[in-house]
Write an enzyme that holds these catalytic residues in place. Structure first.
Site, PDB file in Angstrom:
ATOM      1  N   HIS A  90       0.846  -1.193   0.000  1.00  0.00           N
ATOM      2  CA  HIS A  90       0.000   0.000   0.000  1.00  0.00           C
ATOM      3  C   HIS A  90       0.880   1.242   0.000  1.00  0.00           C
ATOM      4  CE1 HIS A  90       1.289  -0.371   4.152  1.00  0.00           C
ATOM      5  NE2 HIS A  90       1.004   0.912   4.310  1.00  0.00           N
ATOM      6  N   HIS A 144       4.739   0.234  -0.017  1.00  0.00           N
ATOM      7  CA  HIS A 144       5.538  -0.488   0.970  1.00  0.00           C
ATOM      8  C   HIS A 144       4.707  -1.574   1.638  1.00  0.00           C
ATOM      9  CE1 HIS A 144       3.771   2.989   3.059  1.00  0.00           C
ATOM     10  NE2 HIS A 144       3.695   2.213   4.127  1.00  0.00           N
ATOM     11  N   ASP A 202       0.673   5.101   1.973  1.00  0.00           N
ATOM     12  CA  ASP A 202      -0.005   5.583   3.170  1.00  0.00           C
ATOM     13  C   ASP A 202      -1.117   6.576   2.831  1.00  0.00           C
ATOM     14  OD1 ASP A 202       1.523   4.058   4.858  1.00  0.00           O
ATOM     15  OD2 ASP A 202       2.943   5.660   5.312  1.00  0.00           O
ATOM     16  N   ARG A 252       6.015   6.869  13.590  1.00  0.00           N
ATOM     17  CA  ARG A 252       5.835   7.382  12.225  1.00  0.00           C
ATOM     18  C   ARG A 252       5.317   8.806  12.253  1.00  0.00           C
ATOM     19  NH1 ARG A 252       1.371   4.785   8.248  1.00  0.00           N
ATOM     20  NH2 ARG A 252       0.315   6.794   8.037  1.00  0.00           N
TER      21      ARG A 252
END
Ligand SMILES: [Fe+2]
Length: 297
Positions: free
Chosen positions: A116, A272, A118, A287
């Site tokens: 996917h 990723h 983000d 993150r």
């Protein structure tokens, strides 16, 4: 376009020099390791500009042995744009702009365990994310990235001409909607199914990267279920093929994390995948995500 050791480097990148640190290609398709910079420091504009150039040229850049506080993590990220608060996953109590990607030894589901990009379902999807490894398992927990430029450029001219005009629907519904898994039940992520995830955003399937000027196709796993004015069933052959193409081995790299590593990826040019292969061990990542712009053809 010139091919060097399997990596296609656009002419302006050929032999591009870096004054502030060293940049070493990490894999054939994408990725580079940057050495000689301490991200906890207040870096000057020239260093930030070189980091940005390294990001655009390599799609994902890695820094080893970093030691920074949440405040320093946020300060570094803000040098590249405004910060994104995830619309479906709650940030840390003290630092709402940081998502703690936490997997306890008892967790069975992992966060990001499929190919996917983000939050691509936002009207203005992110420029990128900066992920910092705070606790890593003794083995496993690698992350893979793929290079969407190479995936697009490798398609035949006929296939590219067919997909170029398409518009694709992005939605968080399948991951965060009322029919999705309840993250709060079998993982440590701070997210529960919600009606609010049932919305759709349209983006051009093929977009031109605003900084590199290169084209790529922008599919994002479960976030892109179908094309505009088409059913999921009708869209599946092309979307499935593009996901297959996007994640073929020659277009990927795989990072084995050590505590203190930082990965900074261009979310507009990569997908990723976080591997879920370390049950029984703790893994904690922080993150921070930087806002991007509306995709354009
Ligand atoms: Fe992700």
């Amino acid at each position: 376009m010139t091919v060097i050791a399997g990596r296609r480097i656009s002419p302006q990148n050929l032999g591009s020099a870096y004054d502030r640190f060293t940049v070493t290609p990490y894999a054939g398709a994408l990725g580079a390791v940057i050495e000689g910079v301490d991200l906890s420091q207040d870096l000057d504009d020239a260093t930030i500009a070189e980091i940005r150039r390294a990001l655009i040229e390599n799609q994902v850049i890695f820094f080893r042995g970093q030691d920074f506080t949440p405040e320093q993590h946020l300060a570094f990220a803000k040098r590249f744009g405004t910060l994104n608060q995830h619309d479906q996953v709650k940030g840390m109590e003290e630092y709402p702009d940081i998502i703690e990607v936490r997997q306890e030894p008892t967790d069975t589901r992992n966060f990001g365990g499929a190919w996917h990009g983000d939050v691509t379902y936002l009207p203005e999807p992110p420029l990128g994310s900066i992920l910092y490894a705070r606790e890593v398992p003794p083995v496993g927990g690698d992350t893979l990235w793929s290079n969407l430029y190479l995936a697009y450029e490798d398609l035949s001219p006929g296939y590219r001409a067919m997909i170029d005009p398409l518009t694709v629907v992005h939605t968080p519904a399948l991951i965060y909607g009322t029919k999705s898994m309840d993250w709060s039940k079998d993982s440590s992520m701070n997210s529960s199914p919600t009606e609010a995830a049932h919305y759709e955003v349209e983006h051009p399937l093929v977009r031109t990267h605003p900084e590199s000027g290169r084209k790529l196709f922008y599919v994002s796993g479960a976030y892109t279920p179908h094309f505009k004015d088409q059913t999921e069933e009708e869209s599946a052959p092309i979307i499935d093929y593009l996901m297959y193409q996007a994640t073929r081995e020659p277009f990927t790299c795989r990072w084995r994390w050590q505590k203190g590593d930082v990965a900074f990826w261009d979310n507009r040019a990569t997908l990723h995948y976080a591997l879920n292969d370390y049950h029984g061990h703790l893994r904690v990542m922080h993150r921070v995500t930087i806002n991007g712009e509306r995709p354009a053809r």
